[in-house]
Scaffold this motif. Structure first.
Motif, mmCIF file in Angstrom:
data_model
loop_
_atom_site.group_PDB
_atom_site.id
_atom_site.type_symbol
_atom_site.label_atom_id
_atom_site.label_comp_id
_atom_site.label_asym_id
_atom_site.label_seq_id
_atom_site.Cartn_x
_atom_site.Cartn_y
_atom_site.Cartn_z
ATOM 1 N N THR A 268 0.846 -1.203 0.000
ATOM 2 C CA THR A 268 0.000 0.000 0.000
ATOM 3 C C THR A 268 0.877 1.247 0.000
ATOM 4 O O THR A 268 0.685 2.166 -0.804
ATOM 5 C CB THR A 268 -0.921 0.007 1.248
ATOM 6 N N PHE B 43 -8.325 -5.211 -4.588
ATOM 7 C CA PHE B 43 -8.207 -5.168 -3.130
ATOM 8 C C PHE B 43 -8.321 -3.707 -2.688
ATOM 9 O O PHE B 43 -7.850 -2.791 -3.367
ATOM 10 C CB PHE B 43 -6.881 -5.785 -2.677
ATOM 11 N N ALA C 40 0.751 -6.015 -7.088
ATOM 12 C CA ALA C 40 0.797 -6.811 -5.858
ATOM 13 C C ALA C 40 0.483 -8.287 -6.116
ATOM 14 O O ALA C 40 0.909 -9.153 -5.369
ATOM 15 C CB ALA C 40 -0.191 -6.248 -4.841
ATOM 16 N N LYS D 291 1.039 -13.506 -0.979
ATOM 17 C CA LYS D 291 1.307 -13.164 -2.374
ATOM 18 C C LYS D 291 2.191 -14.229 -3.043
ATOM 19 O O LYS D 291 2.819 -15.040 -2.373
ATOM 20 C CB LYS D 291 2.002 -11.795 -2.459
HETATM 21 C C1 LIG Z 1 -4.055 -5.450 -5.605
HETATM 22 C C2 LIG Z 1 -3.408 -5.113 -4.294
HETATM 23 N N1 LIG Z 1 -2.956 -3.869 -4.083
HETATM 24 C C3 LIG Z 1 -2.354 -3.526 -2.935
HETATM 25 C C4 LIG Z 1 -2.185 -4.441 -1.923
HETATM 26 C C5 LIG Z 1 -1.591 -3.955 -0.652
HETATM 27 O O1 LIG Z 1 -0.452 -4.595 -0.249
HETATM 28 P P1 LIG Z 1 -0.073 -4.632 1.300
HETATM 29 O O2 LIG Z 1 -1.050 -5.527 1.992
HETATM 30 O O3 LIG Z 1 1.320 -5.161 1.314
HETATM 31 O O4 LIG Z 1 -0.148 -3.234 1.817
HETATM 32 C C6 LIG Z 1 -2.622 -5.766 -2.096
HETATM 33 C C7 LIG Z 1 -2.464 -6.837 -1.081
HETATM 34 O O5 LIG Z 1 -2.551 -6.826 0.052
HETATM 35 C C8 LIG Z 1 -3.279 -6.103 -3.308
HETATM 36 O O6 LIG Z 1 -3.746 -7.341 -3.524
#
Ligand SMILES: Cc1ncc(COP(=O)(O)O)c(C=O)c1O
Length: 373
Positions: free
Chosen positions: A61, A86, A159, A186
């Motif tokens: 994020t 997400f 991601a 992931k």
């Molecule tokens: C499409 C997408 N964008 C952003 C994120 C955000 O990543 P994080 O959880 O590492 O902040 C995720 C997964 O969590 C995701 O699947």
């Protein structure tokens, strides 16, 4: 039989010596934050993507909003994405202070539909954030054309699709930056949180590098910034795993092909598609019930029979309670495809360490449901 949704422990056991070796190396180095393992991993990640730069960050994020901040995108600006991703994709736009503009997704891939983007562009539009949803690249060639025509930035939210390719393009090749997440589940996941950004843009690299470290690249010298660093222990884990990512993605593709062969001909749900010339890395294998009212019963049937199926994502962002929480948001056109995706999606177990017996059991349960439906 029980089929889990994730295979984290199996994966750890398969490459335990490599992961443990890297963790030990970090522990013995005495350098745990911004140390040599992070530097090594950043070089490996840049090489893997064929980009000039890679920056390890606290999570996926942060990677998105730090990229936006480095590009000067903030309050008063609009950023176009789609609502069946997400939540974090839109959240990052809001954290940067910009307005999220939602357009519909493609009927097949469920990635952003490039045909919907132009009508959503206003003088305030600064960027497009396509998401390589479920492991398949969005149509970056079409998106690049629109971005060039309207002078917009493009940030790829990658991601879910590390190792994926498009028809004649690589991730990060047609954009200003691509971001990724290394959260546990992931395709390249650590045992906790972290993320990264890859780019060929020197200004994004130098700005994000400072922003992630309290606005500092020299001891005691600061400008405004944050703390969003990928620590060396997690860097060691993803460094060990990166060496296996292509083989693991091949296994995901193998299981996806086995699901597709087994489920072909089912009448009550549709199967995922891979665009011609693309390498889909099946972070998720999503089927969609033909009738929305069947989804929850089908999901319960699978769960009751030991299959840990889930949904990604059963509530589109603009349909979440309280949306948009006082943040800037705009809906451009119909979101019918995204809403249908949210109402009908089911994710079947998908991870490299699945077995034939497990995949065949899932197929058998899906077909049993299909016969009754
Ligand atoms: C499409 C997408 N964008 C952003 C994120 C955000 O990543 P994080 O959880 O590492 O902040 C995720 C997964 O969590 C995701 O699947």
């Amino acid at each position: 039989m029980k089929v889990e949704f994730y295979g984290h422990i199996r994966q750890y056991h398969n490459i335990k010596a490599e992961i443990d070796g890297n963790i030990k190396e970090v522990l013995e180095s005495g350098q745990y934050v911004m140390g040599p393992m992070l530097k090594q991993f950043e070089a490996e990640l840049a090489k893997y993507h064929g980009t000039k730069f890679a920056i390890g960050l606290g999570n996926g994020t942060d990677a998105i909003w730090l990229a936006m901040m480095a590009l000067g995108i903030g309050p008063g600006d609009e950023v176009i994405t789609h609502p069946n991703t997400f939540f974090a994709t839109a959240e990052a736009i809001w954290i940067a202070g910009a307005t999220a503009v939602f357009v519909d997704c493609d009927t097949q891939t469920r990635c952003i539909d490039p045909a919907q983007i132009e009508a959503a562009i206003t003088p305030k539009t600064k960027a497009i954030i396509p998401v390589h949803l479920y492991g398949q690249c969005a149509d970056m060639k079409a998106i690049r054309k629109i971005a060039d025509k309207h002078k917009l930035y493009v940030i790829e939210d990658n991601a879910q699709a590390i190792g994926a390719r498009g028809d004649g393009f690589k991730v990060a090749e047609l954009s200003d930056a691509a971001t990724t997440s290394f959260i546990i589940q992931k395709n390249l996941g650590t045992f906790g949180d972290s993320g990264a950004l890859v780019t060929n843009n020197e200004k994004i690299d130098s700005t994000v590098r400072k922003l992630r470290n309290h606005g500092s690249n020299q001891r005691n010298v600061h400008s405004f910034g944050f703390n969003s660093r990928l620590d060396d222990l997690h860097a060691g884990v993803v460094s060990a795993k990166l060496k296996h990512i292509d083989a693991w993605n091949d296994l995901r593709r193998k299981w996806a092909a086995r699901y597709t062969a087994g489920l072909k001909g089912a009448k009550s749900f549709t199967l995922p598609t891979e665009r011609n010339g693309y390498r889909h890395v099946f972070h998720l294998y999503i089927i969609e019930t033909k009738r929305p009212e069947q989804r929850d019963a089908f999901l319960k049937f699978l769960n009751d029979s030991g299959v840990d199926a889930k949904t990604h994502y059963s509530i589109a962002i603009h349909q979440q309670a309280g949306y948009p929480w006082g943040k800037g948001a705009r809906i451009a056109g119909s979101l019918a495809n995204a809403e249908r995706n949210a109402a009908t999606c089911i994710s079947l177990p998908m991870f490299p360490e699945l077995t034939e017996q497990e995949v065949d059991y899932v197929v058998g349960q899906c077909l049993e449901w299909d016969r009754k439906a």
